[in-house]
Design a protein around this motif. Structure first.
Motif, PDB file in Angstrom:
ATOM      1  N   ALA A 258      20.487  35.734 -15.802  1.00  0.00           N
ATOM      2  CA  ALA A 258      21.726  36.367 -16.259  1.00  0.00           C
ATOM      3  C   ALA A 258      22.811  36.097 -15.242  1.00  0.00           C
ATOM      4  N   ASP A 262      28.594  38.564 -20.788  1.00  0.00           N
ATOM      5  CA  ASP A 262      29.240  39.788 -21.261  1.00  0.00           C
ATOM      6  C   ASP A 262      30.764  39.762 -21.161  1.00  0.00           C
ATOM      7  N   HIS A 297      26.857  50.139 -22.501  1.00  0.00           N
ATOM      8  CA  HIS A 297      26.652  48.927 -23.298  1.00  0.00           C
ATOM      9  C   HIS A 297      27.943  48.128 -23.382  1.00  0.00           C
ATOM     10  N   TYR A 303      25.205  38.525 -28.152  1.00  0.00           N
ATOM     11  CA  TYR A 303      24.192  39.561 -27.950  1.00  0.00           C
ATOM     12  C   TYR A 303      24.860  40.872 -27.548  1.00  0.00           C
ATOM     13  N   ALA A 305      24.637  43.798 -24.821  1.00  0.00           N
ATOM     14  CA  ALA A 305      24.102  43.998 -23.475  1.00  0.00           C
ATOM     15  C   ALA A 305      24.043  45.476 -23.108  1.00  0.00           C
ATOM     16  N   ASN A 312      28.113  43.747 -15.108  1.00  0.00           N
ATOM     17  CA  ASN A 312      27.430  42.654 -15.797  1.00  0.00           C
ATOM     18  C   ASN A 312      26.462  41.895 -14.895  1.00  0.00           C
ATOM     19  N   PRO A 315      22.091  43.629 -15.479  1.00  0.00           N
ATOM     20  CA  PRO A 315      21.635  43.778 -16.870  1.00  0.00           C
ATOM     21  C   PRO A 315      20.301  44.528 -16.943  1.00  0.00           C
ATOM     22  N   ARG A 318      18.970  43.132 -23.218  1.00  0.00           N
ATOM     23  CA  ARG A 318      19.884  42.559 -24.195  1.00  0.00           C
ATOM     24  C   ARG A 318      19.253  42.657 -25.578  1.00  0.00           C
ATOM     25  N   HIS A 320      19.334  40.969 -29.070  1.00  0.00           N
ATOM     26  CA  HIS A 320      19.743  39.788 -29.823  1.00  0.00           C
ATOM     27  C   HIS A 320      19.474  40.060 -31.299  1.00  0.00           C
ATOM     28  N   GLU A 338      15.874  36.345 -17.908  1.00  0.00           N
ATOM     29  CA  GLU A 338      15.661  37.060 -19.161  1.00  0.00           C
ATOM     30  C   GLU A 338      14.511  36.445 -19.943  1.00  0.00           C
ATOM     31  N   ARG A 340      12.909  36.839 -23.744  1.00  0.00           N
ATOM     32  CA  ARG A 340      13.174  37.401 -25.062  1.00  0.00           C
ATOM     33  C   ARG A 340      11.860  37.629 -25.809  1.00  0.00           C
TER      34      ARG A 340
END
Length: 365
Positions: A258, A262, A297, A303, A305, A312, A315, A318, A320, A338, A340
């Motif tokens: 990250a 954002d 947020h 996305y 965040a 930022n 994080p 996130r 998605h 990150e 996912r």
């Protein structure tokens, strides 16, 4: 930690540990004792405040025990009977509470399985426990309107008179809300007929009933969604909050660290109801580590965040949710990389609670 935060933390504990709890004794240790101590504020190890296995001879019943008695100034004020967490609560479980209620000074009786708490008093007849609870607390679906009343039972602000005075209204308002919720989930024949006869001018036949069964259910769900949307639009100052669909799962994906992110917000961004609900789940998990106001947020085109301290570079997760085929939850390791994870429902966010807390712990360290 504030009262609501402690309750949210206990609810998360119940959610995470429910499957591992198989006995009544385990339910007491894992869920009920923390409720008595962290929520109500009584010292479970002080016999002047909490008496486990409380005994009082009742008529021909000798040596019967009730799981917990909470005392104030030497007098029993609250009786608690526990059942194992895997059992739904039924009034048949409360036989000992009925007997003990009549022979002690207690005005409040609680029947619980560690997740759902039924609170009783003696509205219908003096010194006789009612058959229906005046307050139902479900840690799986907390009704925040009940928190001020629940707080009145805590050690620091114990206000029995206020609770009893409000009990009748709480009893019927709570029962009405549960009845209405049940109708929204699965409309009864009477509910369907009630609405169908107000919009359909012909005879109410079996064919009409079958037709309106699905129509009433659909209209009810749309009405609730629109009401929630209206409140969110007012709070956020947005003109539209569309609800995005769910989809099937795929493989987890690892992305780059990250960075600034954002920052690409613009007028085309649409914050969805599903994103806000996901944010609330992440925030509830994060509350075990930091105060809730530190979890914020930011939405972007790609996305949604969730950040610590609105930074930022910190994080937490996130969401998605913008894809048409699959939703992903992004969580971060110590290097802010990150990963996912595909999710099919918002409840699956709880499965990644450790990663969410780990990210926060890294920033605090």
């Amino acid at each position: 930690m504030e009262f609501a935060e402690r309750l949210a933390a206990l609810a998360l504990k119940v959610e995470n540990q429910r499957e591992a709890i198989q006995t009544e004794e385990a339910t007491k240790n894992a869920f009920v004792m923390p409720f008595i101590s962290t929520i109500l504020g009584y010292d479970v190890f002080n016999p002047l405040e909490v008496v486990p296995e409380f005994t009082a001879d009742v008529g021909v019943k000798k040596g019967e025990k009730i799981d917990y008695a909470i005392l104030r100034d030497g007098e029993v004020q609250i009786l608690i009977e526990c059942k194992k967490s895997t059992e739904p609560l039924r009034i048949e479980h409360a036989s000992q509470l009925f007997r003990y209620f009549a022979v002690t000074n207690a005005r409040i009786a609680v029947l619980t399985n560690g997740e759902v708490y039924h609170f009783y008093t003696d509205l219908d007849a003096p010194n006789r426990m009612d058959e229906k609870p005046f307050l139902v607390l479900d840690l799986g679906d907390i009704d925040e309107t009940l928190l001020p009343e629940l707080l009145k039972l805590s050690k620091d602000v114990f206000d029995l008179d206020s609770i009893v005075n409000a009990a009748e209204e709480l009893k019927y308002v709570g029962a009405l809300k549960r009845a209405i919720a049940a109708q929204f989930r699965e409309p009864s024949d009477d509910w369907i007929k009630f609405f169908a006869t107000r919009v359909y001018e012909g005879s109410y036949t079996q064919k009409v009933r079958e037709q309106f069964t699905s129509l009433v259910a659909k209209a009810s769900k749309q009405f609730l969604t629109e009401q929630v949307n209206d409140r969110l639009k007012t709070a956020l100052g947005t003109s539209a909050i569309p609800v995005t669909p769910t989809a099937a799962a795929e493989e987890a994906v690892t992305s780059q660290p990250a960075a600034q992110a954002d920052l690409d917000r613009d007028t085309e961004i649409e914050t969805t109801l599903e994103e806000l609900e996901g944010y609330q789940i992440v925030k509830a998990i994060a509350c075990s580590e930091v105060k809730p106001q530190r979890v914020v947020h930011r939405d972007s085109k790609s996305y949604f965040a969730v950040l610590l301290d609105d930074n930022n570079r910190k994080p937490i997760a996130r969401l998605h949710f913008n894809g048409k085929k699959q939703k992903y939850l992004g969580v971060f390791d110590a290097e802010k990389v990150e990963t996912r994870h595909p999710i099919d429902s918002l409840d699956e966010i709880y499965a990644h609670a450790d990663a969410i807390r780990g990210a926060i712990a890294g920033y605090l360290a």
